[in-house]
Design a protein around this motif. Structure first.
Motif, short mmCIF file in Angstrom:
data_model
loop_
_atom_site.label_atom_id
_atom_site.label_comp_id
_atom_site.label_asym_id
_atom_site.label_seq_id
_atom_site.Cartn_x
_atom_site.Cartn_y
_atom_site.Cartn_z
N ALA A 60 0.85 -1.20 0.00
CA ALA A 60 0.00 0.00 0.00
C ALA A 60 0.88 1.24 0.00
O ALA A 60 1.78 1.37 0.83
CB ALA A 60 -0.90 -0.01 1.23
N ALA A 61 0.62 2.12 -0.95
CA ALA A 61 1.45 3.33 -1.04
C ALA A 61 0.61 4.59 -1.08
O ALA A 61 1.13 5.68 -0.92
CB ALA A 61 2.31 3.26 -2.30
N SER A 62 -0.67 4.44 -1.33
CA SER A 62 -1.54 5.63 -1.37
C SER A 62 -2.75 5.37 -0.49
O SER A 62 -3.06 4.23 -0.14
CB SER A 62 -2.00 5.90 -2.80
OG SER A 62 -2.92 4.92 -3.21
N MET A 63 -3.45 6.45 -0.17
CA MET A 63 -4.65 6.28 0.65
C MET A 63 -5.70 5.47 -0.12
O MET A 63 -6.47 4.74 0.48
CB MET A 63 -5.22 7.65 1.05
CG MET A 63 -4.43 8.38 2.12
SD MET A 63 -3.93 7.35 3.52
CE MET A 63 -5.48 6.74 4.14
N PHE A 89 -4.96 1.92 0.67
CA PHE A 89 -5.38 1.53 2.03
C PHE A 89 -6.90 1.36 2.11
O PHE A 89 -7.41 0.42 2.71
CB PHE A 89 -4.93 2.58 3.06
CG PHE A 89 -3.53 2.36 3.55
CD1 PHE A 89 -3.25 1.34 4.46
CD2 PHE A 89 -2.49 3.14 3.12
CE1 PHE A 89 -1.96 1.14 4.92
CE2 PHE A 89 -1.19 2.93 3.56
CZ PHE A 89 -0.93 1.93 4.46
N PRO A 114 7.76 -1.49 2.03
CA PRO A 114 8.02 -0.48 3.07
C PRO A 114 7.18 -0.74 4.32
O PRO A 114 7.63 -0.44 5.43
CB PRO A 114 7.60 0.83 2.42
CG PRO A 114 7.38 0.56 0.97
CD PRO A 114 7.17 -0.91 0.81
N VAL A 115 5.99 -1.28 4.13
CA VAL A 115 5.14 -1.59 5.30
C VAL A 115 5.83 -2.66 6.13
O VAL A 115 5.95 -2.55 7.36
CB VAL A 115 3.74 -2.08 4.83
CG1 VAL A 115 2.90 -2.51 6.02
CG2 VAL A 115 3.04 -1.00 4.01
N ASN A 175 5.17 5.95 -7.48
CA ASN A 175 5.54 4.83 -6.61
C ASN A 175 6.90 4.25 -6.96
O ASN A 175 7.70 3.93 -6.08
CB ASN A 175 4.49 3.71 -6.71
CG ASN A 175 3.18 4.10 -6.05
OD1 ASN A 175 3.13 5.04 -5.27
ND2 ASN A 175 2.12 3.40 -6.39
#
Lengths: 522, 456
Positions: free
Chosen positions: A40-43, A46, A119-120, A402
Motif C-alpha cells: 500500500a502506497a496511497s490512501m 489503504f 516499506p510496510v 511509486n
C-alpha cells in the motif's frame, strides 16, 4: 401519531430496497496501485484493501475502541515479548479455504523476510520478531521487545498462506490485482475500475452486494454524476465544488479524518538549487495565498477554511508542529531577487541565468492532486515564469510516483508537487533522512544533511514523548531554513455520499472499516 | 444600517458561500407533531418580520447568531440595555470552558492512567488525581493523590487541598475549591472585552530523568475557574429573576459530578435565550435536563410538552433509541418547521434553511443526550458525530464542538479533538490550556501505536 408511524413504516418497507442486491459506485482519488496490503502506497490503496482484508485489530470508527473480528481471545506471553492469539473458527478466505493460525504466522514471516521489499513490512520488522503456530487456531506472535499494548502493534492485514509460494512477496504478483482476503468484499482490479463483490462470512454480513471504484476523472463531472445518481459517492470532493453539493438535498458531505499536507520537494542536488539562497528565493516567489485562492478556492480570513498554510512537515494542530516558525503566505519578489543575485544568478531580458544559461525548472506534480486542486501545477508554473524562470510542467502518474519518485530515482525533476497523508503516527524520518542503511526510504530527491540526520536520530532514540516532540520541533525549524521542501498547506478531506446510502460511518484513515453497517436504500 | 445587519447575516447564511448540508432523506410530507409545538418553536415564531425585529436591530445578536462570541460580547457590553445578550455569551463561555476542562481531564486520565509509562515523572499523579476530581470520581481522586510524590513547594498545599476535598461532602460536583487559595486562579479581566484569562500555560514544568527536557503541564482547575468566572458574570448580568435561564442554558454542559439544576417553577419562554439556539423552547431544555439523567424514559414524560421529545418518540424501538430513526425524525422535523414557517410568513425566505437546521441538529444532539442517558454509548456517538458533520456557518457551535472534542478525548482519540481546538482558538484563546494534555495524549498514543508510513 402511531397510525402515521405505521403507515410510514409500511410505505418504507414497500418502497425501499435495502440490503443484498444493491450496488454502489464511487469515485476515488485514483485507482489503487495494488490490492496487496504489503505494498500500500496511497490512501486509495489503504481504503480499497480495507474492503478485502481483515486486520488483526482495528479501532471502532465511532468510539475508537480497539476491536477484532478474527481473533477470539488473546493473552500476553513471555512477559510482554509475545502475544498468544486464538483465531475465530470458521472464517473463510475468498477462495473457500479456512483461516488458520498458519496464515497469521505466514503473514508475520513474509514481513520478516528480507526479500519482501515492502516499506510496510520494513516498519514491522522493527516490532515483530517471529510467529509460532500452536495447533490450528493458536498463533504466538513475538515482538522484538516487551510492549505494553501488544494489540495496538498488531494492526496488519492477514494474508493467506495458500495464496503464495514463498514468504518472499514481491509487488508484481497477480495477488496485487486479484487478492484473496477474509474481508467483506472480494476485490478485482481492472484497468479502469475496481470491483468489490460481497463475500458473506461468519464475521462479515454486509448488505451491499457490490462496490465499484472509479478513477476520480474530471471532478466537475463526478459532482454532476453524484447529483444525478450516476454514482453514489466521491471520496475526496475538491473544496471548490463543495458548495454545489452542500445545497443538494440528495447528497450529504461527510468528514474524513486524515492528516494531509502538501509540499513542493526541491532537488537540492541539482544546479542552482544546491544553493540554499536559491531555495529560499523560490520559497518567497511562491505566493501561497494566490495559489490557495486559485486552486483551492479559499481566501485569507475565511472562517473554518479547509486549507491552512504550514511552515513545516506537520499540520498546525499537531503537537509536533513548531508554532514559532512562521508561515510564508505572500510572495516577496524583491527579497527573492536579491537572494538569487547573491547566489550568482543573473537576470537577462527578464530570465534568470546561471553560467550564461537560462535556468530551466522541470516541475512535476502527482496527477491525482489535480482533482483536489485544479490547475495547481500550472499556477505554480505561472508564478515561477512570472519571476523569470523557464519551466516545464509534467504530471506524474501514480505508478511513476511509486516506482521512481518515492524511490529517489526521478532526479530529472527540479521540483515535485505532492502531498503526504498520516493518521495518528506522524513520523517523517523516511522523508528527510539520508538514504542509507534502510533510512530515508521516501526521500524524494535524496536530500542529505548531517544536522537534520542527527535530529532525526534523536527523535528515533527519544525515551520520552517530550524529547521526541522537542526533536521534531527542532526538525521543523531546521527544514524551514534548509528548504528541501517548500511547505504549502494542509487540506481537509470531505467525502460526498448520496443520502440513500445510510449508516455510512467513515472510519478515520482506513475509511471502510464499518462497511458492514452501510446500507443502500434505492 | 444596524437594522439591516442581522438580516444580511441571515441571508448570507441561508443562500451564499457555505449553505447547510442536505437533510438526510427528504420527507414526502411534513410530519404532524402534538398541538402547537411546532408553532411555538422559535424559528417558526421568528419567521415573521415583526418577531425578528428586536434581534435584527442590533449587531450583537447578528454576531451571536453567527457564533462570533468575542465580537458579540463587545457589542452587547457597549449597550447596557442588552444585558441578556451579554449574559448569554458569558453562559456560552462558561459551558465551553467546562467542556474544555472535561476534555483536559479525559486526556489526562488516559495519558497518566491506562497509558502511563515508567518514565513519566512522579508528580503526574497530582495531575491524574485532579483529572479524576473533575470527572467526579472521588474515590479515584483520593487513591491517586495518595500516591503523588515528589511534588514541589507549589504543589504540596494544592495536593493537601484536593485530598481534603475528595473526602468531603463537596465531592463530587462542588468544585468551588478551585477558587480558594492556594490555587492559581485567574488573571484579572485583562482584555478590552472584559473576558477573564487564565495564567499563561504551561503552568508546571516537571524535570524528566531522560532526554534533558521538561514535561510541560497545566493546572486543570484554571479551566473550571474560568468557566465559573463567566458563570458569575452571566448571573450578575441577568439578576436573580432570570438566573434560571442561565442555569438551564448551562445544564447540558455541566461536568459529570455536578448536580442537575432544579427550578421552583419552570423557566418561562424568553427569546433572548432561544433565538439562534439549538433548543426550540424552554420545555426542550427541561426535557434534556431530564433525559441526561433518565434517558429514554424522559421521552414519555415530555412528549406532549417538548417538540424534541415528541420528535424522538417514534424513534424508540424495543426500549432504545434507533440512530437511523432519529435521523429520519430530524428530516421530518426540519420539513415540518419549514412548512410552518412558510405558512406563518406567507412565503419562503432564504433564512428558513439555517433556522430549520438549528432544529435538525438540535434534535440529533438531543438524541445523543437521550442515548447517553440510557447507556447507549455508541449510538449516542453516532448521533453526536452526525450533528457535528451537519454544522455549517451559524450552526458551527463552539460549545458543542468542544464537547465532541471532550468525548473524543474520553475515547483516546486525539486527532479530531486537536482540529476542533485549533479551529476555535482564535476566538477562545484560553483553549490553548486544554491543548497540553491533549497533545500529551497524541504523543503517547502515536509513539506506542503500530508501524505506519507516510502515504499519498
Amino acid at each position: 401519531m402511531a397510525r402515521r408511524t405505521a403507515i410510514l413504516s409500511a410505505t418504507l418497507a414497500l418502497c425501499a430496497v435495502i440490503g443484498t442486491g444493491s450496488s454502489l459506485s464511487y469515485n476515488e482519488e485514483n485507482l489503487p496501485s495494488t490490492l496487496n496490503p504489503l505494498y500500500a502506497a496511497s490512501m486509495s490503496d489503504f481504503r480499497s484493501q480495507e474492503l478485502v482484508f481483515d486486520r488483526l485489530w482495528f479501532h471502532d470508527a465511532v468510539t475508537n475502541e480497539l476491536k477484532t473480528r478474527i481473533v477470539q481471545k488473546w493473552e500476553v506471553a513471555d512477559e510482554g515479548r509475545a502475544a498468544k492469539l486464538t483465531m475465530m473458527p470458521g472464517i473463510k478466505w475468498h477462495d473457500g479455504k479456512t483461516l488458520s493460525a498458519k496464515d497469521v504466522c505466514f503473514t508475520v514471516d513474509a514481513m520478516l523476510d528480507p526479500k519482501t521489499t515492502s516499506p510496510v513490512a520494513a516498519e514491522y520488522r522493527q516490532v515483530l520478531a517471529g510467529c509460532e503456530a500452536q495447533g490450528n487456531l493458536v498463533a504466538k506472535v513475538k515482538f522484538t521487545k516487551a510492549v505494553h499494548n501488544p494489540r495496538e502493534r498488531l494492526g496488519f492485514a492477514v494474508l493467506p498462506e495458500a495464496g503464495f509460494t514463498s514468504t518472499a512477496i514481491s509487488p508484481d504478483l497477480d495477488f496485487a490485482a486479484h487478492p484473496i482476503g477474509t474481508g467483506p468484499f472480494k476485490g478485482s482490479r481492472g484497468r479502469r475500475a475496481v470491483t468489490f463483490d460481497v463475500f458473506q462470512n461468519e464475521h462479515h454480513k454486509p448488505t451491499i452486494a457490490q462496490l465499484r471504484l472509479n478513477d476520480a476523472g474530471d471532478p466537475t463531472l463526478a459532482v454532476r454524476s453524484i447529483i444525478s445518481n450516476g454514482t453514489q459517492g466521491i471520496i475526496a470532493v475538491p473544496p471548490l465544488l463543495r458548495p454545489e453539493l452542500s445545497v443538494s438535498d440528495d447528497v450529504a458531505l461527510k468528514s474524513y479524518d486524515l492528516r494531509s499536507w502538501w509540499f513542493i520537494a526541491v532537488n537540492t542536488s541539482k544546479g542552482p538549487l544546491k544553493d540554499k539562497r536559491v531555495r529560499e528565493a523560490l520559497n518567497l516567489i511562491i505566493d501561497r495565498s494566490e495559489l490557495r485562492k486559485l486552486a483551492i478556492g479559499t481566501m485569507t480570513g475565511d472562517q473554518n477554511s479547509p486549507c491552512e498554510f504550514i511552515s513545516g512537515p506537520f499540520v498546525q494542530s499537531s503537537p509536533y508542529y513548531n508554532r514559532a516558525v512562521p508561515v510564508v503566505e505572500r510572495s516577496d519578489l524583491k527579497k527573492a531577487e536579491s537572494l538569487l543575485t547573491a547566489a550568482g544568478l543573473v537576470k537577462t531580458s527578464g530570465t534568470w541565468t546561471s553560467g550564461g544559461q537560462p535556468v530551466n525548472l522541470n516541475v512535476g506534480m502527482l496527477a491525482s492532486l489535480n482533482s483536489e486542486a485544479e490547475d495547481l501545477l500550472s499556477q505554480i508554473g505561472n508564478q515561477l515564469s512570472a519571476s523569470g524562470f523557464k519551466r516545464i510542467d509534467q504530471k506524474i502518474t501514480q505508478d511513476e510516483w511509486n516506482t521512481r519518485v518515492k524511490s529517489g530515482k526521478a532526479t530529472e525533476y527540479d521540483l515535485v508537487i505532492g502531498k503526504w497523508s498520516f493518521g495518528l503516527v506522524e513520523e517523517v524520518n523516511d522523508l528527510f533522512h539520508t538514504r542509507t542503511g534502510g533510512e530515508g526510504k521516501m526521500n524524494i530527491f535524496n536530500y542529505s544533511n548531517a544536522s537534520v540526520d542527527k535530529i532525526l536520530q534523536e527523535y528515533e532514540a527519544a525515551r520520552t514523548d517530550t524529547a521526541a516532540q522537542d526533536a521534531y520541533h527542532r526538525l521543523h525549524a531546521s527544514l524551514a531554513q534548509e528548504l528541501p521542501y517548500l511547505f504549502l498547506w494542509k487540506l481537509d478531506t470531505r467525502s460526498a455520499w448520496r443520502t440513500e446510502v445510510r449508516g455510512n460511518i467513515i472510519a478515520p484513515y482506513y475509511y471502510f472499516t464499518e462497511i458492514d453497517s452501510w446500507k443502500y436504500a434505492r | 444600517m444596524k437594522a439591516a445587519y442581522l438580516l444580511i447575516a441571515l441571508v448570507l447564511a441561508g443562500c451564499e458561500g457555505s449553505p447547510e448540508p442536505a437533510v438526510e432523506a427528504a420527507p414526502v410530507a411534513a410530519a404532524v407533531f402534538p398541538g402547537g409545538l411546532v408553532e411555538a418553536a422559535w424559528p417558526v415564531r421568528m419567521a415573521v418580520d415583526a418577531a425578528r425585529a428586536p434581534y435584527e436591530g442590533h449587531p450583537g445578536w447578528g454576531q451571536l447568531f453567527m457564533r462570533q462570541h468575542p465580537e458579540a460580547l463587545a457589542s452587547f457590553l457597549a449597550e447596557p440595555q442588552l444585558k441578556a445578550g451579554a449574559a448569554r455569551i458569558h453562559a456560552d463561555h462558561a459551558a465551553l470552558y467546562r467542556q474544555a476542562a472535561l476534555l483536559a481531564a479525559q486526556a489526562t486520565r488516559h495519558v497518566y492512567g491506562g497509558d502511563r509509562l515508567p518514565e513519566d515523572p512522579a508528580p503526574v499523579d497530582y495531575l491524574l488525581g485532579e483529572a479524576m476530581a473533575v470527572l467526579g470520581d472521588c474515590a479515584g481522586t483520593s487513591a491517586t493523590l495518595a500516591k503523588a510524590t515528589g511534588l514541589s513547594g507549589d504543589l504540596s498545599p494544592r495536593l493537601t487541598a484536593w485530598t481534603t476535598w475528595a473526602a468531603s461532602p463537596a465531592c463530587p460536583g462542588d468544585l468551588g475549591l478551585v477558587h480558594a487559595a492556594p490555587f492559581p486562579g485567574l488573571n484579572a479581566p485583562s482584555d478590552a472585552m472584559g473576558v477573564a484569562a487564565p495564567p499563561p500555560a504551561p503552568h508546571y514544568q516537571f524535570p524528566l530523568e531522560a532526554g534533558g527536557v521538561n514535561l510541560e503541564a497545566i493546572e486543570l482547575s484554571t479551566l473550571v475557574a474560568l468557566s465559573d468566572w463567566h458563570l458569575d458574570q452571566a448571573r450578575t448580568l441577568v439578576g436573580p429573576e432570570k438566573v434560571d435561564q442561565v442555569e438551564l442554558h448551562l445544564a447540558p454542559w455541566r461536568l459529570p459530578g455536578e448536580k442537575a439544576p432544579t427550578f421552583a417553577s419552570p423557566p418561562v419562554r424568553d427569546d433572548d435565550w432561544l433565538f439562534g439556539s439549538f433548543v426550540m423552547s424552554p420545555e426542550d431544555a427541561l426535557f434534556l435536563v431530564d433525559a441526561r439523567a433518565t434517558g429514554v424514559a424522559a421521552i414519555e414524560v415530555w412528549k406532549e410538552k417538548s417538540l424534541y421529545a415528541a420528535a424522538l418518540a417514534p424513534a424508540v424501538e424495543a426500549g432504545k433509541l434507533s440512530p437511523e430513526r432519529v435521523l429520519d425524525q430530524a428530516a421530518d422535523l426540519g420539513a415540518s418547521l419549514k412548512a410552518a414557517m412558510v405558512k406563518s410568513a406567507g412565503e419562503e425566505r432564504d433564512f428558513f434553511r439555517p433556522f430549520t437546521e438549528f432544529a435538525v441538529q438540535g434534535l440529533l444532539r438531543a438524541g445523543s443526550i437521550v442515548a447517553d442517558g440510557s447507556g447507549e454509548y455508541r449510538d449516542a456517538g453516532i448521533l453526536r458525530i452526525n450533528a457535528f458533520e451537519r454544522a455549517n456557518g451559524p450552526t458551527i457551535d463552539p460549545v458543542f464542538s468542544i464537547s465532541l472534542a471532550a468525548w473524543d478525548a474520553g475515547n483516546r482519540s486525539p486527532l479530531r479533538a486537536q482540529e476542533i481546538i485549533h479551529s476555535h482558538l482564535p476566538r477562545f484563546p484560553a483553549l490553548s490550556v486544554a491543548r497540553y494534555p491533549l497533545d500529551a495524549l497524541h504523543l503517547r498514543l502515536g509513539r506506542t501505536a503500530g508501524p505506519a508510513i507516510p502515504v499519498q
